[in-house]
Design an enzyme around this catalytic site. Structure first.
Site, PDB file in Angstrom:
ATOM      1  N   HIS A 285      -7.964  -2.142   8.469  1.00 55.36           N
ATOM      2  CA  HIS A 285      -7.549  -1.768   6.918  1.00 55.36           C
ATOM      3  C   HIS A 285      -7.541   0.109   6.969  1.00 55.36           C
ATOM      4  O   HIS A 285      -6.324   0.464   6.346  1.00 55.36           O
ATOM      5  CB  HIS A 285      -8.600  -1.872   5.893  1.00 55.36           C
ATOM      6  CG  HIS A 285      -8.830  -3.090   5.518  1.00 55.36           C
ATOM      7  ND1 HIS A 285      -7.794  -3.725   4.691  1.00 55.36           N
ATOM      8  CD2 HIS A 285      -9.377  -4.294   5.519  1.00 55.36           C
ATOM      9  CE1 HIS A 285      -7.998  -5.005   4.276  1.00 55.36           C
ATOM     10  NE2 HIS A 285      -8.932  -5.302   5.112  1.00 55.36           N
TER      11      HIS A 285
ATOM     12  N   ARG B 278      14.129  12.529  -6.043  1.00 58.68           N
ATOM     13  CA  ARG B 278      14.311  13.656  -7.110  1.00 58.68           C
ATOM     14  C   ARG B 278      12.924  13.727  -7.901  1.00 58.68           C
ATOM     15  O   ARG B 278      12.179  12.964  -7.973  1.00 58.68           O
ATOM     16  CB  ARG B 278      15.482  13.490  -7.979  1.00 58.68           C
ATOM     17  CG  ARG B 278      16.773  13.096  -7.413  1.00 58.68           C
ATOM     18  CD  ARG B 278      17.781  12.567  -8.525  1.00 58.68           C
ATOM     19  NE  ARG B 278      17.248  11.383  -9.219  1.00 58.68           N
ATOM     20  CZ  ARG B 278      17.925  10.704 -10.030  1.00 58.68           C
ATOM     21  NH1 ARG B 278      19.024  11.158 -10.594  1.00 58.68           N
ATOM     22  NH2 ARG B 278      17.189   9.799 -10.900  1.00 58.68           N
TER      23      ARG B 278
ATOM     24  N   GLU C 201       0.610  -3.238  -1.226  1.00 58.82           N
ATOM     25  CA  GLU C 201       1.425  -2.469  -0.301  1.00 58.82           C
ATOM     26  C   GLU C 201       2.855  -2.379  -1.266  1.00 58.82           C
ATOM     27  O   GLU C 201       3.909  -2.181  -0.572  1.00 58.82           O
ATOM     28  CB  GLU C 201       1.825  -3.130   0.785  1.00 58.82           C
ATOM     29  CG  GLU C 201       2.185  -4.721   0.712  1.00 58.82           C
ATOM     30  CD  GLU C 201       1.181  -5.574   0.354  1.00 58.82           C
ATOM     31  OE1 GLU C 201       1.640  -6.992   1.133  1.00 58.82           O
ATOM     32  OE2 GLU C 201       0.217  -5.447   0.184  1.00 58.82           O
TER      33      GLU C 201
END
Length: 752
Positions: A646, A665, A676
């Site tokens: 992990h 941006r 994830e």
């Protein structure tokens, strides 16, 4: 001697009878988290305040709020500053907050590290904790329910967790962790605050009826409780001894010392006074509960603190039963305002501010219902809204013949001189008649236009959209001058036009400002004519002082004395400004923590959801506006965790977050969507441009040198569609992500 003794005993009995008996219901056992109340009792602070307090320990099944509302107990302690039942906010008044950050956490076995991993597991906690606390908010947000998980009532036996009869249990940072560490048990902590859910705890509260009937008793009870807490945290050893010897606490001294220091941390005494109520946190809690559908969508957060209720009691005014029934049925009052009339009123960063805003807040507190401003872009739009009955009042307005056709006007509560602003080289003049033949600007819809048109027809009036537009025209020489009230133009000149514009004349008359009320509901006029006198001179001046700086020229003065006075004022103001700054700094830090994912530093799911809602509103409102949304998922991430552990997985997620931040941006929002998965919200961006951006990010990720192994990511991208709900649009993007994975991964697929 006997007579003297009898007299003494009689005096004592009279003294004892003077004490008012009250009951305090705790939300937990006699532990250090309730020590402030215990020490207030033991050190005699309650008796000094004239109250004889019975402190009741929590027992399983006790409904603390119900006990207080039904007056079985006078006061209670609760883990939230807002109290809910069946979607309604219960009429409870907050008296004090002792823990500015809740100690409530989930303690899980080591394989469970994220909230989404709790689904399908066995969770142990009290019904109250798992419902309306920060724990309950987090469970709701991650869709962990009785239907998909096993929820058990707390046994209060830590062995239930140690023997793995449950996967997760609710607990306190100040309690169970010490015992688990002592026994060498490995565990993982899931803190709600790390995922955007922060609440206070040890909130002292009472019913509104208790405060209305016994305001002074309640005030003294709060002060004595605060004294008890102050004593306890400064005499920890003595307080622990009292808990063990007099209250049957069987914990070891070491465990209680650990608890004491944890409790002290949660009080955050560097930023908050003992017992101080953090209203901003309560308002944030209200919004979170509302967003999570714990509270009805039309619910309002009315006066919830003791100080607010007490002020209302002390300066109450008489409304008829008909007027009260009208207000109750109406629910809220909609105010038409001027969005660019600072310091009277203005909209800044979407927030209604200024003198008018403070006055409306004062009136709302008296009336007991909210006064909400109607969103407009100009004063003229407010006038049109009032004519269409899309608002109920003008917050600040002058009565004119035209306005009287659709609005009634209260007695004035503000009067100010009218002035003319010109460029610096223009001469001063004494009367407005000297402006004959010249162009003078005023904001469209302002009452001064009607006054000038009737009294000075020779002056050419140019109507402008805002004060700034008018002053800019004066600065550029397009018009001779701009006319408005002194307070407003002084603010703008000081801020934006110093050395360029000046006040060249003051008219002989003042403009008086009133509340304008819709004429088709005349009862509103009667109500506001009653509430205006509650705006005392002292209150009015404090509001002015907050928004206005007044500079007055005098012919002669003692400079030395002035400097001394100014120095003293500066010290006093400096002290309060510093305290305000520290409070705001801490609240800003709390807010940042509440919207940030702990591992990656990106926005968390809560903040990302908020941004989706904001962008969806824009997409629906503006036809040409587009917002694209991308969801990306790390390919074969489970394999990475299983193979490298992990820690390696966490390292990859951090690096990925850095890549996303560095290659998007500032206007884009990046959030950790779960596990994830990440979400990118491309504001004001077409689908084609968003897909190009995702292709660039995909390549950057594939080319990056990650620790342990190579990493790729799959993307789904689509638009927030105005005709679809947010859920429907995101589902399509999620489906596109699924297609990207099914078709080989490491690619971008567009939602269709």
């Amino acid at each position: 001697m006997k007579i003297a003794l009898l007299a003494f005993l009689f005096t004592l009995s009279l003294f004892a009878q003077e004490l008012e008996r009250v009951t305090l219901q705790l939300d937990w056992k006699f532990q250090f988290e309730n020590v402030g109340f215990i020490m207030a009792q033991e050190k005699g602070f309650y008796k000094e305040a004239g109250v004889d307090v019975t402190i009741v320990e929590y027992e399983r099944g006790t409904d603390i709020v119900d006990s207080v509302l039904k007056q079985k107990s006078n006061y209670g302690v609760y883990h939230s500053s807002i109290f809910i039942e069946d979607g309604k906010i219960k009429p409870i008044i907050l008296l004090a907050t002792y823990l500015q950050r809740s100690p409530l956490i989930f303690i899980s076995h080591t394989e469970i590290k994220e909230p989404q991993e709790m689904q399908g597991k066995t969770i142990m906690g009290t019904s109250n904790e798992l419902k309306y606390s920060a724990l309950g908010l987090m469970l709701k947000h991650y869709n962990i329910t009785k239907e998909n998980s096993t929820i058990k009532e707390h046994t209060f036996d830590i062995n239930t967790f140690i023997e793995k009869k449950v996967d997760i249990m609710s607990g306190f940072t100040s309690n169970q962790l010490f015992e688990l560490d002592q026994r060498g048990v490995k565990y993982h902590i899931i803190k709600p605050m790390d995922f955007g859910f922060n609440m206070s705890a040890s909130n002292l509260f009472a019913s509104k009826k208790e405060i209305e009937e016994h305001p002074q008793r309640t005030k003294k009870f709060i002060e004595a409780s605060n004294r008890g807490w102050n004593y306890a945290i400064n005499h920890i050893e003595e307080s622990i001894e009292v808990l063990q010897k007099k209250y049957g606490v069987t914990k070891s001294k070491e465990a209680l010392v650990f608890e004491a220091h944890e409790i002290k941390k949660l009080m955050i005494l560097d930023f908050f006074k003992i017992g101080e109520i953090n209203k901003e946190l309560t308002e944030l809690t209200f919004r979170q509960l509302k967003r999570s559908d714990f509270i009805d969508s039309d619910a309002q957060l009315h006066r919830f603190s003791f100080d607010d209720v007490l002020k209302n009691i002390q300066s109450d005014f008489d409304l008829t039963n008909e007027e009260r029934a009208y207000l109750q049925a109406k629910g809220k009052i909609r105010a038409c305002i001027d969005p660019e009339w600072y310091p009277f009123e203005a909209i800044r960063d979407g927030k209604y501010i200024g003198i008018g805003a403070d006055v409306m807040q004062h009136f709302a507190s008296k009336l007991g219902i909210p006064i909400e401003h109607v969103h407009v872009s100009s004063w003229q739009e407010s006038i049109i809204n009032a004519q269409r009955r899309e608002c109920d009042i003008f917050s600040l307005a002058t009565e004119t013949p035209k306005r009287a056709l659709y609005m009634n006007f209260t007695q004035p509560y503000l009067s100010l001189p009218v002035v003319v602003v010109t460029t610096n080289e223009k001469p001063f003049f004494e009367t407005i008649a000297e402006l004959r033949g010249k162009k003078i600007a005023a904001v469209e819809g302002y009452s001064i236009i009607e006054v000038l048109a009737s009294k000075y027809p020779s002056i050419e009036i140019v109507e402008v959209g805002s004060i700034k537009e008018g002053l800019d025209m004066v600065m550029r020489g397009e018009i001779y001058g701009y006319i408005d009230n002194l307070m407003v133009v002084s603010s703008y000149i000081q801020r934006d036009y110093t050395g360029v514009l000046k006040v060249s004349a003051r008219l002989g008359e003042n403009l008086s400002f009133s509340i304008g009320t819709r004429s088709d509901e005349p009862i509103l006029l009667e109500i506001f004519d009653k509430v205006i006198p509650t705006l005392t001179d002292e209150k009015r001046q404090s509001i002015y002082n907050r928004w206005v700086s007044v500079v007055e020229e005098v012919s002669s003065f003692d400079k030395t004395l002035l400097y001394k006075v100014l120095a003293i004022i500066a010290l006093i103001v400096g002290f309060f400004l510093h305290r305000e700054y520290m409070n705001k700094k801490y609240n800003a830090k709390l807010l940042q923590l509440s919207i940030t994912d702990k591992l990656t530093g990106l926005y968390n799911r809560l903040k990302t959801d908020e941004t989706l809602e904001e962008e969806h509103k824009k997409v629906r409102r503006f036809k040409e506006y587009e917002t694209a949304v991308a969801i990306l998922d790390v390919d074969f991430f489970k394999h990475v965790n299983d193979t490298y552990g992990h820690q390696a997985g966490d390292s990859i997620l951090k690096a990925l977050a850095h890549i996303l931040r560095a290659n998007t941006r500032e206007t884009d929002t990046i959030g950790r969507w779960g596990g994830e998965e990440f979400m990118i919200i491309f504001t004001n961006t077409s689908l084609e441009d968003a897909k190009k951006a995702c292709e660039g990010l995909r390549e950057k990720i594939a080319q990056h040198s990650f620790e342990k192994t190579d990493v790729t990511a799959s993307f789904g991208v689509g638009l927030l569609e105005p005709e679809r709900s947010i859920f429907e649009s995101i589902s399509l993007v999620d489906e596109a992500l699924y297609q990207a994975k099914e078709s080989g991964r490491n690619r971008v697929v567009t939602a269709t």
